[in-house]
Design an enzyme around this catalytic site. Sequence first.
Site, PDB file in Angstrom:
ATOM      1  N   THR A  33      -7.502   3.119  -2.098  1.00 20.29           N
ATOM      2  CA  THR A  33      -6.795   1.983  -2.683  1.00 20.29           C
ATOM      3  C   THR A  33      -6.779   2.205  -4.192  1.00 20.29           C
ATOM      4  OG1 THR A  33      -6.720  -0.435  -2.870  1.00 20.29           O
ATOM      5  CG2 THR A  33      -8.899   0.569  -2.826  1.00 20.29           C
ATOM      6  N   GLY A  34      -5.879   1.522  -4.881  1.00 23.81           N
ATOM      7  CA  GLY A  34      -5.802   1.685  -6.328  1.00 23.81           C
ATOM      8  C   GLY A  34      -4.503   2.349  -6.735  1.00 23.81           C
TER       9      GLY A  34
ATOM     10  N   THR B 186       0.358  -1.760   2.541  1.00 25.98           N
ATOM     11  CA  THR B 186       0.382  -2.320   1.187  1.00 25.98           C
ATOM     12  C   THR B 186       1.798  -2.717   0.780  1.00 25.98           C
ATOM     13  OG1 THR B 186      -0.303  -1.883  -1.111  1.00 25.98           O
ATOM     14  CG2 THR B 186       0.792  -0.095   0.029  1.00 25.98           C
TER      15      THR B 186
ATOM     16  N   ARG C 251       9.942   2.771  -6.181  1.00 26.92           N
ATOM     17  CA  ARG C 251       8.627   3.415  -6.335  1.00 26.92           C
ATOM     18  C   ARG C 251       7.844   3.414  -5.009  1.00 26.92           C
ATOM     19  NH1 ARG C 251       2.974   2.012  -5.529  1.00 26.92           N
ATOM     20  NH2 ARG C 251       1.749   3.293  -6.926  1.00 26.92           N
TER      21      ARG C 251
ATOM     22  N   THR D 171      -4.610  -2.386  -1.409  1.00 28.98           N
ATOM     23  CA  THR D 171      -4.171  -1.809  -0.144  1.00 28.98           C
ATOM     24  C   THR D 171      -5.229  -2.142   0.893  1.00 28.98           C
ATOM     25  OG1 THR D 171      -3.117   0.035  -1.223  1.00 28.98           O
ATOM     26  CG2 THR D 171      -3.749   0.374   1.070  1.00 28.98           C
TER      27      THR D 171
ATOM     28  N   SER E  93      -0.863  -8.863  -1.491  1.00 30.77           N
ATOM     29  CA  SER E  93      -0.798  -7.421  -1.706  1.00 30.77           C
ATOM     30  C   SER E  93      -0.341  -6.626  -0.498  1.00 30.77           C
ATOM     31  CB  SER E  93      -2.167  -6.911  -2.127  1.00 30.77           C
ATOM     32  OG  SER E  93      -3.066  -7.142  -1.082  1.00 30.77           O
TER      33      SER E  93
HETATM   34  N1  ASP Z   1      -2.449   2.207  -3.500  1.00 29.94           N
HETATM   35  C1  ASP Z   1      -1.391   1.259  -3.620  1.00 29.94           C
HETATM   36  C2  ASP Z   1      -0.214   1.910  -4.254  1.00 29.94           C
HETATM   37  O1  ASP Z   1      -0.372   2.635  -5.219  1.00 29.94           O
HETATM   38  C3  ASP Z   1      -1.676   0.010  -4.351  1.00 29.94           C
HETATM   39  C4  ASP Z   1      -3.030  -0.580  -4.304  1.00 29.94           C
HETATM   40  O2  ASP Z   1      -3.909  -0.170  -3.567  1.00 29.94           O
HETATM   41  O3  ASP Z   1      -3.229  -1.521  -5.049  1.00 29.94           O
HETATM   42  O4  ASP Z   1       0.875   1.638  -3.839  1.00 29.94           O
END
Ligand code: ASP
Length: 335
Positions: free
Chosen positions: A245-246, A212, A222, A194, A92
């Site tokens: 994160t997310g 990330t 993106r 992340t 990741s």
């Molecule tokens: N926050 C990150 C993003 O949207 C991805 C993640 O944390 O999984 O790029």
Amino acid sequence: MKRRNFIKNASLTGVGIAVGSALASCAESKKEAITPISEDAVQKGTLPLVIATWDVKNATAKAWEVLQSGGTALDAVEQGCMIEEANEKGQSVGKGGLPDRDGKVTLDACIMNKEGNCGSVVYLQNITHAVSVARKVMEETPHVMLAGKGAEQFAYDQGFQKENLLTEASKKAWEDWQVKSEYKPIINIENHDTIGMLAIDKNGDISGACTTSGLAYKMAGRVGDSPIIGSGLFVDNEVGAAVATGLGEEVVKTVGSFLVVELMRQGKTPQEACEEAISRIVSKPNSDYKNFQVGYIAINKKGETGYFAIHQYFSMTKYQAGNNENIQSEYFNKS
Ligand code: ASP
């Protein structure tokens, strides 16, 4: 009127006196609001302190080593994040990160220091240590963000090596995904990753960083929340810091990390602030929160910490008082 003339005229008319005394009382109340970091906190082991999103004990151990040897929070968060960027098994961040839907690994990262300065890289390819390039942007350029080819060329100019970030394992995962996918990015709940890291050093100064490869199999081009200062990360050395994160799109829409820090400034604990920031997301009209994950971690100037997510499967790693532990987070969606 030129600024200098305005100041001169203002002081002649008495406005200067009013402004001056307002500034003085503001400075005083600010002084009261900031809790000084005492030697005591260092003695008791409350500080230094490092926290990170997810189970990344090797990364927090590295940051702790830096902090213990008297290093700055800035060095600690950079070096901590670098551990995960170099870890090919973590798919990741950095090397081995899952690619976009066209098979390209593109990285986002940012870093912020105790002065409120920051640097960020967006859609960076072929360089493992995106967080270090972000730090160079902060320290070596007059800018905050560099993107794409410009960021990559800047990294080479700074001495970073070109590397193939797409490992065999990540290539295979991408090929398998192509077979079964409808060509949509994966927005899963369980496995967002992340690496966000916040630290307070022995002087009581705070810094933060995050790195990330973004959403797996995202559309080409993106960019998520992680390189966006205020969304993926925010540090205010007078108050505290937060990192997310997310699903980045949801974090950006609520300027999440800045929100957490501002809530702490208004008196909330890090835990209360993280919970409130999650509630802003889930309580939006027509929020689709059942189908995505967001998690925050935060620290304040006193060394208190907080963490909260929409769903389970979120954890924080915390290294404090010689103890490196991974703790499962509380979460919103219990249904
Ligand atoms: N926050 C990150 C993003 O949207 C991805 C993640 O944390 O999984 O790029």
